[in-house]
Design an enzyme around this catalytic site. Structure first.
Site, mmCIF file in Angstrom:
data_model
loop_
_atom_site.group_PDB
_atom_site.id
_atom_site.type_symbol
_atom_site.label_atom_id
_atom_site.label_comp_id
_atom_site.label_asym_id
_atom_site.label_seq_id
_atom_site.Cartn_x
_atom_site.Cartn_y
_atom_site.Cartn_z
ATOM 1 C CG ASP A 85 69.595 100.626 -21.326
ATOM 2 O OD1 ASP A 85 68.894 101.645 -21.409
ATOM 3 O OD2 ASP A 85 69.992 100.153 -20.243
ATOM 4 C CD GLU A 86 66.128 96.626 -25.431
ATOM 5 O OE1 GLU A 86 65.844 97.841 -25.355
ATOM 6 O OE2 GLU A 86 65.575 95.758 -24.745
ATOM 7 C CE LYS B 287 63.749 101.229 -25.169
ATOM 8 N NZ LYS B 287 64.898 100.499 -24.632
ATOM 9 N N GLY C 299 66.455 106.153 -20.616
ATOM 10 C CA GLY C 299 67.521 107.008 -21.143
ATOM 11 C C GLY C 299 67.711 106.611 -22.582
ATOM 12 C CG HIS C 300 64.930 106.273 -25.037
ATOM 13 N ND1 HIS C 300 63.673 106.139 -25.533
ATOM 14 C CD2 HIS C 300 65.042 105.312 -24.072
ATOM 15 C CE1 HIS C 300 63.034 105.154 -24.904
ATOM 16 N NE2 HIS C 300 63.849 104.657 -24.000
ATOM 17 C CD GLN D 268 60.988 101.716 -18.935
ATOM 18 O OE1 GLN D 268 59.837 101.881 -19.243
ATOM 19 N NE2 GLN D 268 61.775 102.729 -18.634
HETATM 20 P P1 GDP Z 1 67.622 102.886 -25.487
HETATM 21 O O1 GDP Z 1 67.307 103.068 -24.053
HETATM 22 O O2 GDP Z 1 67.026 101.641 -26.053
HETATM 23 O O3 GDP Z 1 67.294 104.087 -26.329
HETATM 24 O O4 GDP Z 1 69.202 102.675 -25.568
HETATM 25 P P2 GDP Z 1 70.326 103.544 -24.790
HETATM 26 O O5 GDP Z 1 70.471 104.847 -25.471
HETATM 27 O O6 GDP Z 1 70.083 103.554 -23.331
HETATM 28 O O7 GDP Z 1 71.597 102.611 -24.981
HETATM 29 C C1 GDP Z 1 72.066 102.266 -26.229
HETATM 30 C C2 GDP Z 1 73.518 102.708 -26.310
HETATM 31 O O8 GDP Z 1 74.120 102.100 -27.418
HETATM 32 C C3 GDP Z 1 73.677 104.189 -26.532
HETATM 33 O O9 GDP Z 1 74.874 104.615 -25.949
HETATM 34 C C4 GDP Z 1 73.753 104.307 -28.049
HETATM 35 O O10 GDP Z 1 74.442 105.469 -28.479
HETATM 36 C C5 GDP Z 1 74.519 103.068 -28.371
HETATM 37 N N1 GDP Z 1 74.204 102.457 -29.661
HETATM 38 C C6 GDP Z 1 73.003 102.304 -30.252
HETATM 39 N N2 GDP Z 1 73.128 101.554 -31.370
HETATM 40 C C7 GDP Z 1 74.433 101.239 -31.463
HETATM 41 C C8 GDP Z 1 75.201 100.432 -32.374
HETATM 42 O O11 GDP Z 1 74.682 99.869 -33.334
HETATM 43 N N3 GDP Z 1 76.543 100.311 -32.099
HETATM 44 C C9 GDP Z 1 77.138 100.903 -31.034
HETATM 45 N N4 GDP Z 1 78.437 100.721 -30.850
HETATM 46 N N5 GDP Z 1 76.450 101.652 -30.172
HETATM 47 C C10 GDP Z 1 75.124 101.801 -30.374
HETATM 48 P P1 IMO Z 2 65.338 102.365 -21.416
HETATM 49 O O1 IMO Z 2 64.052 102.952 -21.935
HETATM 50 C C1 IMO Z 2 67.234 99.451 -18.777
HETATM 51 C C2 IMO Z 2 65.198 98.629 -15.009
HETATM 52 C C3 IMO Z 2 65.936 99.091 -13.775
HETATM 53 C C4 IMO Z 2 65.455 98.055 -12.783
HETATM 54 C C5 IMO Z 2 63.996 97.842 -13.188
HETATM 55 C C6 IMO Z 2 62.996 98.667 -12.397
HETATM 56 O O2 IMO Z 2 66.455 103.327 -21.403
HETATM 57 O O3 IMO Z 2 65.645 101.088 -22.120
HETATM 58 P P2 IMO Z 2 62.332 101.231 -12.422
HETATM 59 O O4 IMO Z 2 63.130 102.464 -12.156
HETATM 60 O O5 IMO Z 2 61.693 101.208 -13.767
HETATM 61 O O6 IMO Z 2 61.333 100.927 -11.338
HETATM 62 O O7 IMO Z 2 63.399 100.017 -12.365
HETATM 63 O O8 IMO Z 2 63.917 98.217 -14.566
HETATM 64 N N1 IMO Z 2 64.982 99.692 -16.021
HETATM 65 C C7 IMO Z 2 65.697 99.804 -17.139
HETATM 66 N N2 IMO Z 2 66.755 99.096 -17.578
HETATM 67 N N3 IMO Z 2 66.712 100.441 -19.536
HETATM 68 C C8 IMO Z 2 65.641 101.139 -19.111
HETATM 69 O O9 IMO Z 2 65.020 102.061 -19.883
HETATM 70 C C9 IMO Z 2 65.115 100.858 -17.849
HETATM 71 N N4 IMO Z 2 64.095 101.364 -17.141
HETATM 72 C C10 IMO Z 2 64.025 100.633 -16.021
HETATM 73 O O10 IMO Z 2 67.323 99.040 -13.961
HETATM 74 O O11 IMO Z 2 66.138 96.839 -13.000
HETATM 75 MG MG MG Z 3 68.297 103.410 -22.241
#
Ligand code: GDP
Ligand code: IMO
Ligand code: MG
Length: 425
Positions: free
Chosen positions: A13-14, A16, A40-41, A223
């Site tokens: 969830d960085e 990506k 979840g991207h 991940q």
């Molecule tokens: P991913 O799984 O690495 O694609 O990241 P996620 O989408 O799960 O989570 C990142 C969250 O941070 C999302 O809600 C994005 O909309 C939000 N986001 C991404 N970059 C930034 C940023 O620089 N600032 C803020 N406030 N939100 C961000």
């Molecule tokens: P994105 O791509 C954050 C975590 C789960 C759990 C562990 C194992 O959005 O960054 P799983 O369902 O893969 O067997 O769960 O990994 N996990 C994530 N945490 N972002 C994700 O994906 C994740 N995908 C799995 O929360 O701790």
């Molecule tokens: Mg995510």
């Protein structure tokens, strides 16, 4: 033949999805390499806000081919749902390609994920319950069904009958759970097969042809590297390899074809589910970060655990993945702090650790060694160049760079595509 890998630096969830969408505008192809519907991207741009689980985050870029590589496990209802959703919103998905080698998440994988978590009781992993672990387990034990088999009704029937029978026995004998009915599962799979058929190809060929043309190919991992099955915080990990090596394997790209590895980290640390997190903050500061960063799971809605930046784990993943460029996302979340901290070692009564150990018991009692840095207490969301960032924010990013040993070349100051700053050196 320049390929660029985008990988999560810690526990997912960085951001990506956001960076993939940004860089896809100058790429000809994006390949999602690993994971499944556990991801979840989030993508936010002029087309709206999207939360992709299987769909490569480039899908809104018409000039780019979006590939689901062999390393992905595909939950068909999720994928078909994403295709339908995009079509309903008026977007074109004809640029999608699906690997015929990708494995399928079958209905019993989801059931087993849930049953296994229940069996672990207080030691549960905290998975996303999407069946990813059991699907990868079947892949490795050679019981998996692949997209290529899904495309051939007779092959599908034969393989499905064998696997369904074995899983029904397992469900009944070990878990006392109900099994699955062949006709219903077959029908469901056959319907999904017809929906995805137009997109199924030998993606490893398509990807290599594109690289041979000299195109820019991006590899999007799901991940994060601390969730890696080998080098993450096992067993609190995912079941694939969200690493630079895993990216190559999952996308069908050779290590020698990779020019850049972009590691994305947040300006702080989050983690969902169980497992160690030495820099976790269980206080008002942790809550404030959670609120400001909207740190609730994109897929599950679970509140994410929050803490200061863990430079120990970050340095480990930057080194092991050959990270050439670091992106620090969500810098804006720290806009309200007078002081910012970074964890530079794990302290025990009689020693310090500078890496994440294999045995998580060896982390029990770890106290973070904090480096304190001045906050900037100023809004950064409208910054568009490096020089627009407050001096203290630039100093913080420099401190991260020095500590983890990789150049910080991108910063995020908000969720929108536009809120991405590239540092010009
Ligand atoms: P991913 O799984 O690495 O694609 O990241 P996620 O989408 O799960 O989570 C990142 C969250 O941070 C999302 O809600 C994005 O909309 C939000 N986001 C991404 N970059 C930034 C940023 O620089 N600032 C803020 N406030 N939100 C961000
Ligand atoms: P994105 O791509 C954050 C975590 C789960 C759990 C562990 C194992 O959005 O960054 P799983 O369902 O893969 O067997 O769960 O990994 N996990 C994530 N945490 N972002 C994700 O994906 C994740 N995908 C799995 O929360 O701790
Ligand atoms: Mg995510």
């Amino acid at each position: 033949m320049p390929a660029t890998i985008i990988l999560g630096g810690l526990w997912g969830d960085e951001g990506k999805g956001k960076l993939t969408d940004v860089l896809a505008s100058s790429a000809q192809m994006v390949v999602r390499a690993n994971g499944g519907s556990n991801a979840g991207h989030t993508v936010v741009n002029s087309n709206g806000a999207f939360k992709f689980r299987l769909m490569p985050s480039s899908i809104l870029n018409d000039n780019c081919i979006s590939v689901l590589g062999a390393g992905v496990v595909i939950d068909l209802p999720t994928l078909v749902g994403e295709i339908d959703d995009l079509l309903q919103r008026g977007f074109d998905v004809s640029n999608l390609r699906i690997s015929d080698r990708a494995h399928i998440v079958l209905p019993w994988h989801r059931a087993l994920d849930q049953l296994e978590e229940r069996r672990r009781e207080q030691d549960e992993i905290g998975t996303t319950l999407n069946g990813n672990g059991p699907a990868y387990a079947d892949k490795v034990s050679r019981h998996g069904l692949r997209i290529a088999e899904l495309m051939k009704p007779e092959v599908l029937r034969r393989r499905l009958a064998i696997e369904l029978d074995a899983k029904n026995q397992l469900l009944a004998s070990v878990y006392g759970a109900d099994g699955f009915e062949f006709d219903a599962v077959y029908r469901q799979l056959a319907e999904a097969a017809d929906r995805i058929r137009p997109y199924v190809v030998a993606t490893e060929v398509v990807v290599q042809d594109e690289l041979a043309k000299g195109s820019q190919v991006l590899i999007e991992c799901a991940q994060g590297a601390m969730l890696d099955i080998d080098y993450g915080t096992y067993p609190y990990v995912t079941s694939s390899s969200p690493t630079a090596a895993g990216a190559c394997q999952g996308a069908g790209v050779a290590p020698t074809q990779v020019e850049r590895v972009i590691g994305i980290y947040k300006s702080y640390t989050t983690r969902v589910g169980g497992g160690p997190m030495p820099s976790e903050l269980l206080d008002a500061t942790g809550n404030l970060i959670r609120q400001r960063g909207n740190e609730f799971g994109t897929v599950t809605g679970r509140p994410r655990r929050t803490g200061w930046f863990d430079a120990v784990a970050a340095r480990q993943t930057a080194r092991m993945n050959g990270v050439t460029d670091v992106m620090i996302a969500l810098v804006d979340v720290l806009d309200v702090f007078d002081e910012i901290r970074m964890c530079t070692a794990y302290q025990f009564a009689d020693h310090q650790l500078h890496h994440v150990p294999a045995l998580l018991d060896d982390l029990v009692g770890a106290e973070p060694v904090w480096q304190s840095l001045p906050g900037w207490n100023q809004d950064t969301t409208s910054a568009r160049t490096w020089d627009d960032l407050p001096e203290a924010a630039r100093s913080y990013l420099d401190a991260i760079e020095t500590t983890i040993g990789a150049p910080v070349n991108f910063a995020g100051v908000g969720p929108d595509r536009e809120q991405t700053i590239e540092r010009k050196r």
